[in-house]
Enzyme design. Structure first.
Site, mmCIF file in Angstrom:
data_model
loop_
_atom_site.group_PDB
_atom_site.id
_atom_site.type_symbol
_atom_site.label_atom_id
_atom_site.label_comp_id
_atom_site.label_asym_id
_atom_site.label_seq_id
_atom_site.Cartn_x
_atom_site.Cartn_y
_atom_site.Cartn_z
ATOM 1 N N GLU B 67 -0.425 -1.380 -1.101
ATOM 2 C CA GLU B 67 1.008 -1.067 -1.144
ATOM 3 C C GLU B 67 1.454 -0.255 0.062
ATOM 4 O O GLU B 67 2.518 -0.494 0.634
ATOM 5 C CB GLU B 67 1.351 -0.314 -2.435
ATOM 6 N N HIS B 136 2.715 2.088 -16.583
ATOM 7 C CA HIS B 136 3.387 0.808 -16.335
ATOM 8 C C HIS B 136 4.873 0.881 -16.702
ATOM 9 O O HIS B 136 5.497 -0.136 -16.893
ATOM 10 C CB HIS B 136 2.723 -0.310 -17.155
#
Lengths: 326, 353
Positions: B67, B136
């Protein structure tokens, strides 16, 4: 003297001399407390940026970290802009918003620097991705230190660059110290140049104090990048003479010895190269003195330009947070 | 025959994103999109469907799970005149890229004296419920809104998500574009043409005179439901959808509060130093004299997100909380509160997320 033409020798020497003399001027003036920004000096490492940038064209992209005066000068950045930036002036290369750690020269595609050690590594790969998408045949070069190799982003970028076969050359300037910590107190194995092998990126090790070795090795890497053969990694082993940040020697701190420093000063990349060129008759003593005198004047002019330049105005504080063209 | 205006086409939020991407890639050669899932069989919940087939794998491609580096790559490409779009399937993964987003993307323009803009768009998705759990489910939009140099967009309707995505990608600054997974299947009118909605302009969803409810993303939906419910008690709430939380449309909020004198801020995030707090303090600083009651914030419980459906219902605020708080403010007394009965947040949603 082998196949390198004397014009190249002179150009390499000039680049190293200019960098050294600029840094020595900063050493002289920094204690005045007028350059009010953290400044990481490059003395001792000049052969790396000079050797690599000799192979680049103006349109090629260069990035560096916070110890970046060498790369900036070798790529052709203006020293007026540099000094003005150190003094926090509006005429600085970053208009007084960056200081020594954030210098840029858009005209010569010196694309910027980061204070966050490995921060520019992926950004350089991004410019390489753009070049490859636009089929421009530009090469991106990124300079970073041994410490940056410990950051995850280094490995992440190597993988990405290999995956996309990007025209980027990774130049690690291994000066053995991250602030005051030796490489071997931070890294399990002394093998930075090998860390790209697992991605099939060729890795090389070179004496970073030998400008001709750096020049010749990086020439191949740059040509490969330009010809679509993908990235390379070069570890240049060199030495930072001065303290991590600031103008003084720091062997008194005890983390490294004066004997170690003296050993590297004896291997000074600049005086060694000067000696070789004088001995081989590539340059005469009088021409060398002239070159130094010319540089001295240029640097004096830059300092005086910087000192006389205005500071940014209060309004400038709020300027350029966002681009507002649209 | 049913009366239906055929000129107003209905698309889901997800289809509207997809259409914006198609139209952007069609019009601008310098736009590309990359992310984990952009070119896999799932296609970011369907939002990148058809892109690689139509525009090639050089303009819509998979990335390694790196990322931070890939965000840096996007920045670098943008310095050369490209307009990269990067995607994250969940916001939580984006935190790996804090260095590139906060230290680099947000700073490159300012710290080099305005020489290089960084026109990148980072699409990211937040959610609600279905046992997403602590790693999440995070909505840390406020954290990004804290950073000068970034813009932060949170669309709540199919119409907005298309127009705001187009604006974000064409904006010359780094934009954090936050989509809500719960809105992906919601339908709404979306014009076929290429249109943009200016960043920094909020929207009055429903006019009202008694109380202002400022909300973002999926909480706009809860605020709308709440406002409907409040009407039954004779309370006429004005609902404002922030659309972008940086820049913040203070004028629209202030004008509403001047009219209603009361403010609730409903955020799909946490309270501490959050956007709800930012809206509240701006109002208190600027139009304090118009306030008839304290400003109240409706936010996540001050805990990491729990997984069990039984715990989620106390973790996530909803329209019932909005109704309760609004009544308390307006009727000025403690009202007996019905215990939340639903075992799960939204029965229509089919997992896995």
């Amino acid at each position: 003297m082998d196949k390198i033409i004397s014009k190249t020798h002179i150009s390499l020497l000039l680049s190293m001399l200019k960098t050294r003399m600029v840094e020595e001027k900063i050493v002289e003036l920094y204690p005045e407390q007028e350059m009010r920004c953290p400044t990481h000096l490059y003395i001792g490492q000049e052969a790396v940026s000079a050797g690599v940038c000799q192979n680049l064209k103006k349109r090629d992209y260069v990035f560096s970290s916070y110890r970046s005066h060498g790369a900036y000068i070798a790529k052709g950045g203006s020293i007026k802009g540099l000094f003005a930036e150190l003094y926090g002036k509006k005429t600085g290369c970053s208009k007084g918003k960056g200081g020594s750690m954030h210098i840029i020269s858009k005209e010569v595609n010196f694309m910027g620097t980061s204070a966050l050690v490995g921060g520019v590594i992926p950004i350089a790969a991004g410019t390489a991705l753009a070049s490859s998408m636009k089929r421009e045949k530009r090469v991106s070069v990124v300079f970073f230190g041994d410490g940056a190799c410990e950051e995850g982003v280094f490995q992440e970028t190597l993988n990405f660059a290999a995956l996309k076969k990007l025209p980027v050359v990774f130049i690690c300037e291994n000066n053995f110290y991250a602030t005051n910590s030796h490489q071997l107190t931070r890294q399990a194995v002394d093998n930075i140049y090998k860390r790209s092998e697992i991605y099939n990126i060729p890795g090389f090790k070179v004496d970073g104090n030998n400008v001709l070795d750096v020049f010749k090795l990086s020439k191949r890497a740059v040509e490969n990048a330009r010809n679509g053969k993908g990235p390379s990694l070069i570890e240049c082993r060199t030495y930072r003479w001065l303290e991590h940040v600031g103008p003084y020697f720091d062997y008194d701190l005890g983390y490294r010895s004066k004997a170690e420093l003296d050993k590297w000063i004896k291997r000074c990349p600049l005086t060694t190269y000067e000696g070789v060129l004088l001995e081989k008759g590539v340059i005469r003593r009088s021409a060398l003195d002239k070159m130094k005198e010319k540089l001295r004047r240029e640097i004096e002019d830059a300092v005086s330009f910087a000192k006389k330049s205005p500071f940014p105005s209060v309004k400038d504080t709020h300027k350029d947070v966002y681009e507002k063209k649209r | 025959m049913k009366r239906k205006d055929s000129s107003i086409r209905q698309l889901t939020y997800c289809q509207a994103i997809n259409e914006a991407l198609v139209q952007l890639l069609e019009r601008h050669r310098n736009i590309f999109i990359m992310g984990l899932g952009v070119d896999d069989c799932g296609r970011i919940f369907g939002s990148t469907r058809g892109l690689s087939e139509r525009f090639g794998k050089k303009r819509a491609f998979e990335i390694p799970i790196s990322e931070n580096a890939v965000t840096g790559v996007a920045i670098g490409a943008s310095l050369c005149g490209m307009r990269p779009i990067m995607t994250h399937q969940r916001m939580d993964f984006m935190f790996y890229a804090f260095d590139q987003i906060i230290n680099h993307a947000a700073k490159w323009h300012y710290m080099f004296g305005g020489q290089f803009p960084v026109p990148i768009t980072i699409r990211t998705i937040i959610g609600r419920g279905w046992g997403q759990g602590a790693q999440h489910s995070q909505s840390l939009h406020s954290l990004f809104a804290h950073i000068p140099g970034l813009k932060v967009v949170m669309p709540s309707t199919p119409y907005d998500v298309k127009g705001l995505l187009i604006s974000s990608v064409l904006d010359d600054n780094p934009v954090i574009f936050i989509e809500h997974r719960r809105l992906y299947d919601e339908k709404g009118a979306v014009p076929e043409e290429f249109y943009s909605i200016p960043l920094g302009k909020a929207r009055i969803v429903k006019k009202g005179r008694d109380i202002t409810i400022v909300a973002n993303s999926q909480m706009v939906r809860e605020a709308e439901k709440g406002a409907k419910e409040l009407l039954k008690s004779g309370i006429d709430a004005e609902v404002i959808d922030l659309r972008t939380i940086r820049p913040l449309d203070e004028d629209l909020i202030f004008n509403s509060v001047k009219k209603t004198g009361r403010l609730i801020v409903a955020d799909t995030g946490w309270r501490n130093c959050g956007i709800a707090s930012e809206v509240s303090s701006s109002v208190a600083e600027s139009v304090f004299e118009y306030l008839k009651a304290p400003i109240l914030r409706i936010t996540f419980a001050d805990t990491p997100t729990p997984t069990s459906a039984a715990l989620e219902k106390t973790f996530y605020p909803d329209s019932e909380d909005i109704v309760y708080v609004a009544k308390r403010l307006i009727l000025g007394k403690k009202i007996k509160r019905k215990k939340k009965e639903r075992a799960i947040l939204d029965e229509q949603f089919k997992g896995p997320f």
